[in-house]
Design a protein around this motif. Structure first.
Motif, short mmCIF file in Angstrom:
data_model
loop_
_atom_site.label_atom_id
_atom_site.label_comp_id
_atom_site.label_asym_id
_atom_site.label_seq_id
_atom_site.Cartn_x
_atom_site.Cartn_y
_atom_site.Cartn_z
N ARG A 1 0.83 -1.20 0.00
CA ARG A 1 0.00 0.00 0.00
C ARG A 1 0.87 1.26 0.00
N GLY A 2 0.68 2.13 -0.98
CA GLY A 2 1.32 3.44 -0.99
C GLY A 2 2.82 3.40 -0.96
N ASP A 3 3.41 2.44 -1.66
CA ASP A 3 4.85 2.25 -1.54
C ASP A 3 5.56 2.50 -2.87
N ASP A 4 6.88 2.71 -2.78
CA ASP A 4 7.72 2.88 -3.95
C ASP A 4 8.39 1.57 -4.36
N GLY A 5 8.40 0.59 -3.49
CA GLY A 5 9.08 -0.66 -3.78
C GLY A 5 9.09 -1.57 -2.58
N GLU A 6 10.01 -2.49 -2.56
CA GLU A 6 10.09 -3.48 -1.49
C GLU A 6 10.46 -2.82 -0.16
N PRO A 7 10.13 -3.47 0.97
CA PRO A 7 10.36 -2.85 2.28
C PRO A 7 11.82 -2.57 2.60
N ASP A 8 12.76 -3.32 2.02
CA ASP A 8 14.17 -3.15 2.35
C ASP A 8 14.97 -3.14 1.06
N ARG A 9 15.57 -2.00 0.76
CA ARG A 9 16.41 -1.89 -0.43
C ARG A 9 17.73 -1.25 -0.04
N VAL A 10 18.78 -1.67 -0.73
CA VAL A 10 20.12 -1.12 -0.50
C VAL A 10 20.72 -0.75 -1.85
N LEU A 11 21.85 -0.06 -1.82
CA LEU A 11 22.53 0.32 -3.05
C LEU A 11 23.41 -0.82 -3.56
N ASN A 12 23.65 -0.83 -4.87
CA ASN A 12 24.41 -1.93 -5.47
C ASN A 12 25.90 -1.64 -5.57
N ALA A 13 26.37 -0.67 -4.79
CA ALA A 13 27.79 -0.30 -4.75
C ALA A 13 27.98 0.62 -3.56
N PRO A 14 29.22 0.94 -3.20
CA PRO A 14 29.41 1.94 -2.14
C PRO A 14 28.63 3.21 -2.44
N THR A 15 28.14 3.86 -1.40
CA THR A 15 27.20 4.96 -1.56
C THR A 15 27.70 6.06 -2.48
N ASN A 16 28.94 6.44 -2.35
CA ASN A 16 29.45 7.50 -3.22
C ASN A 16 29.44 7.08 -4.69
N GLU A 17 29.82 5.83 -4.95
CA GLU A 17 29.85 5.36 -6.33
C GLU A 17 28.44 5.27 -6.91
N ALA A 18 27.50 4.78 -6.11
CA ALA A 18 26.15 4.54 -6.61
C ALA A 18 25.27 5.78 -6.59
N TRP A 19 25.59 6.75 -5.74
CA TRP A 19 24.65 7.85 -5.53
C TRP A 19 25.30 9.21 -5.42
N ILE A 20 26.17 9.43 -4.43
CA ILE A 20 26.63 10.77 -4.11
C ILE A 20 27.44 11.38 -5.26
N ASN A 21 28.37 10.63 -5.84
CA ASN A 21 29.17 11.18 -6.93
C ASN A 21 28.32 11.53 -8.15
N PRO A 22 27.40 10.65 -8.60
CA PRO A 22 26.52 11.06 -9.70
C PRO A 22 25.65 12.27 -9.35
N TRP A 23 25.24 12.36 -8.10
CA TRP A 23 24.42 13.49 -7.66
C TRP A 23 25.20 14.79 -7.75
N ALA A 24 26.41 14.79 -7.21
CA ALA A 24 27.24 16.00 -7.26
C ALA A 24 27.52 16.41 -8.70
N ALA A 25 27.80 15.45 -9.56
CA ALA A 25 28.06 15.77 -10.97
C ALA A 25 26.83 16.38 -11.62
N HIS A 26 25.65 15.82 -11.32
CA HIS A 26 24.41 16.36 -11.87
C HIS A 26 24.15 17.78 -11.38
N LEU A 27 24.39 18.02 -10.11
CA LEU A 27 24.16 19.36 -9.57
C LEU A 27 25.12 20.37 -10.21
N ARG A 28 26.35 19.97 -10.42
CA ARG A 28 27.30 20.88 -11.08
C ARG A 28 26.81 21.21 -12.50
N ARG A 29 26.26 20.23 -13.19
CA ARG A 29 25.73 20.51 -14.53
C ARG A 29 24.55 21.48 -14.46
#
Length: 601
Positions: free
Chosen positions: A273-301
């Motif tokens: 009900r009212g969910d985005d996905g499964e109850p427990d999800r994790v990243l498929n690589a270290p956080t910076n590799e999977a998320w923070i570095n792409p985020w910072a690059a996108h923000l700079r753009r």
């Protein structure tokens, strides 16, 4: 304070929150007509915003603002972005072209009931141009409750039901049986205790908002579920296990409203009900590799600028507005002061409130209430192992560990990474990441709380507690010889000395905390608040709460600035319509001074 006066205050608190709940226009309703009119005459895209803090809240606000045409500068006291969510290189561990071993403040997980943060993840592109960071989420399918003393562990499937029950299963006459059956199978508690717990959950599910804010916010979770008169397993699994490992607060003082909301969010998520996905999800690589570095690059753009190593010393208030910020810089080229048209304070509360001087606090007395908000230690330790050790395909809750340990074996979730080939010296095959949530309880080796131990003693004690829960049922899950090395969050300093410190603490939720949490807008027309301590519907110190608060802060800024840009969408936790008639009935009972109809003991 009399009952009527107390109820009136609770109503005002609830109304203040609901004024911002929709995101679009909530803050404008609270702004004076004159101020809003003045903002409309000169507002809109192209103006400068200083975002103070580069964690999840700050980066979320920066993205929303930049997408709407604002010029954004993020000031971050650390030399890296991501705050407590980031991963970090373990110093001096890279060899022969491999990357350094990945360390972190603590592991990330993304429950399916998160809605605001996943929306942001979908809008962060990956370098391939075809996928987003959201595609880097993978499902964890089980949870293990590891128990000491020779008792069998509890391995629980942790996923959305493939065939959700009929809608009637959420109604009060069916829900206790449905929930009790699931808990009895999973936790193996005495049937009477399981049934009692499910009825206590039912009381909260059918409680109106006025009762939740006016009554349950004041009652400790331990008392609400009657833990003191139940079995030790009941206390550890449904009392301390929920509060220490999920929200890092002791069950004896944790707000029932906060704890119960998290429990019901997982319940509805499990029912799809009212969910985005499964109850427990994790990243498929270290956080910076999977998320923070792409985020910072996108923000700079998008044009966002970052001033790293720039610590905010004071938010300076003059002539009815914030005029500038004073900075302490650890990097060359960062000025000692900076100014903008608007300011979003997105630092953790223990750092943010230290920057609010007397004049700013006088301009908005609600800021002073943040001094009463409490933080505590929840710190990560990583053990790097020579062999793959996938204990369970998900998290392990070490329910009998005095230091409230939770772990996850990470290599199994990183299919695109080969530890030996990609990290360290080629000998590490896995990372067992541990969150230590209880720092003031005696351990099993030295008889001292973690905060009184040296760093080496903490590491030995954590390892001993892990083995006590995993190696005493005839299996040898963890071996001393398998430990290659370890890493502890460098935010922790001074262990073993007279003044241990932690620069990255976590907001905790004792009873009454809600009344001291500020909204995203302030009485100062160009100053806004974002962070997991701000009043949000999520109401929990999480990445989702930080992201939601950033959306509310941006909406308030857009309103104050008279911007025609579309407002950020704000998702709230799912509320099943089947229970609304019972909540309306309870509102009448609460106003009449009567208990919830199911609150019978």
């Amino acid at each position: 304070m009399g009952r009527r006066q107390g109820n009136e205050r609770n109503e005002r608190t609830r109304r203040e929150f609901l004024a911002t709940a929709g995101g679009a226009g909530g803050a404008a309703a609270l702004a004076s007509a004159g101020r809003a009119g003045a903002a409309a005459r000169h507002g809109g895209p192209g103006r400068d915003v200083a975002v103070l803090g580069g964690g999840v809240a700050g980066l979320s606000a920066a993205q929303e603002l930049a997408e709407r045409g604002y010029r954004v500068t993020v000031y971050e006291r650390n030399t890296a972005l991501g705050g407590k969510a980031r991963s970090m290189d373990v110093p001096r561990t890279a060899r022969d072209g491999r990357r350094p071993l990945p360390g972190e403040h603590g592991f990330r997980f993304f429950p399916g009931f998160y809605r605001n943060l996943p929306d942001t993840l979908r809008r962060i592109p990956l370098p391939d141009g075809r996928h987003s960071v959201h595609d880097n989420l993978v499902n964890a399918t089980e949870e293990l409750f590891a128990r000491a003393g020779g008792r069998p562990d509890l391995r629980i499937p942790f996923h959305t039901l493939l065939a959700p029950p009929d809608l009637a299963a959420l109604l009060p006459d069916a829900l206790p049986g449905t929930l009790a059956g699931a808990l009895d199978t999973a936790l193996r508690l005495p049937p009477g205790e399981v049934l009692h717990f499910t009825h206590r959950v039912l009381v909260h599910l059918t409680s109106c908002d006025q009762r939740r804010y006016g009554q349950w916010e004041r009652v400790p979770w331990w008392d609400f579920i009657d833990a003191a008169r139940m079995s030790q397993d009941y206390q550890r699994l449904l009392g301390t296990g929920v509060t220490r490992n999920v929200i890092a607060t002791k069950a004896e003082i944790a707000s029932t409203r906060t704890v119960a909301r998290v429990f019901q969010a997982f319940l509805y998520n499990g029912l799809g009900r009212g969910d985005d996905g499964e109850p427990d999800r994790v990243l498929n690589a270290p956080t910076n590799e999977a998320w923070i570095n792409p985020w910072a690059a996108h923000l700079r753009r998008l044009g966002v600028r970052f001033a790293l190593g720039a610590e905010v010393e004071e938010v300076v208030y003059r002539d009815g507005r914030v005029s500038h910020i004073r900075l302490r810089s650890r990097e060359l080229g960062v000025p000692r002061a900076a100014s903008a048209d608007h300011y979003v304070s997105a630092m953790p509360v223990e750092h943010a409130r230290a920057t609010w001087g007397g004049a700013l606090r006088a301009a908005d007395p609600r800021l002073a209430r943040c001094d009463r908000l409490r933080t505590d230690w929840m710190v990560g330790v990583q053990f790097y192992l020579r062999t793959r050790t996938p204990i369970v395909h998900g998290h392990v809750n070490h329910v009998d560990s005095p230091w409230a340990l939770t772990t996850i074996s990470q290599a199994q979730f990183w299919p695109g990474r080969d530890f030996r080939a990609d990290y360290g010296d080629g000998q590490v095959a896995d990372c067992l990441s541990v969150c230590v949530s209880q720092w003031d309880a005696p351990g099993i080796l030295y008889g001292k709380p973690a905060i009184a131990c040296t760093k080496q003693e903490v590491i030995r004690e954590v390892w001993a507690q892990l083995k006590a829960g995993l190696n005493d049922t005839g299996r040898r899950v963890l071996s001393d010889d398998d430990v290659h090395s370890w890493f502890m969050d460098p935010a922790v300093t001074g262990l073993g000395g007279p003044s241990p410190a932690n620069r990255e603490q976590l907001l905790v939720h004792p009873t009454g905390t809600w009344y001291d949490r500020p909204p995203s807008h302030t009485a100062v027309p160009n100053f806004f608040l974002a962070g997991d301590y701000v009043a949000t519907d999520m109401d929990l110190a999480t990445m989702e709460g930080a992201n939601e608060s950033a959306r509310r802060a941006v909406n308030a800024l857009l309103d104050a600035d008279g911007s025609p840009a579309p407002r950020c969408r704000v998702w709230t936790l799912y509320r099943p319509p089947e229970l609304e008639p019972f909540q309306r009935q309870d509102e009448a009972r609460y106003r009449a001074g009567r208990p919830n109809v199911f609150d019978v003991r």
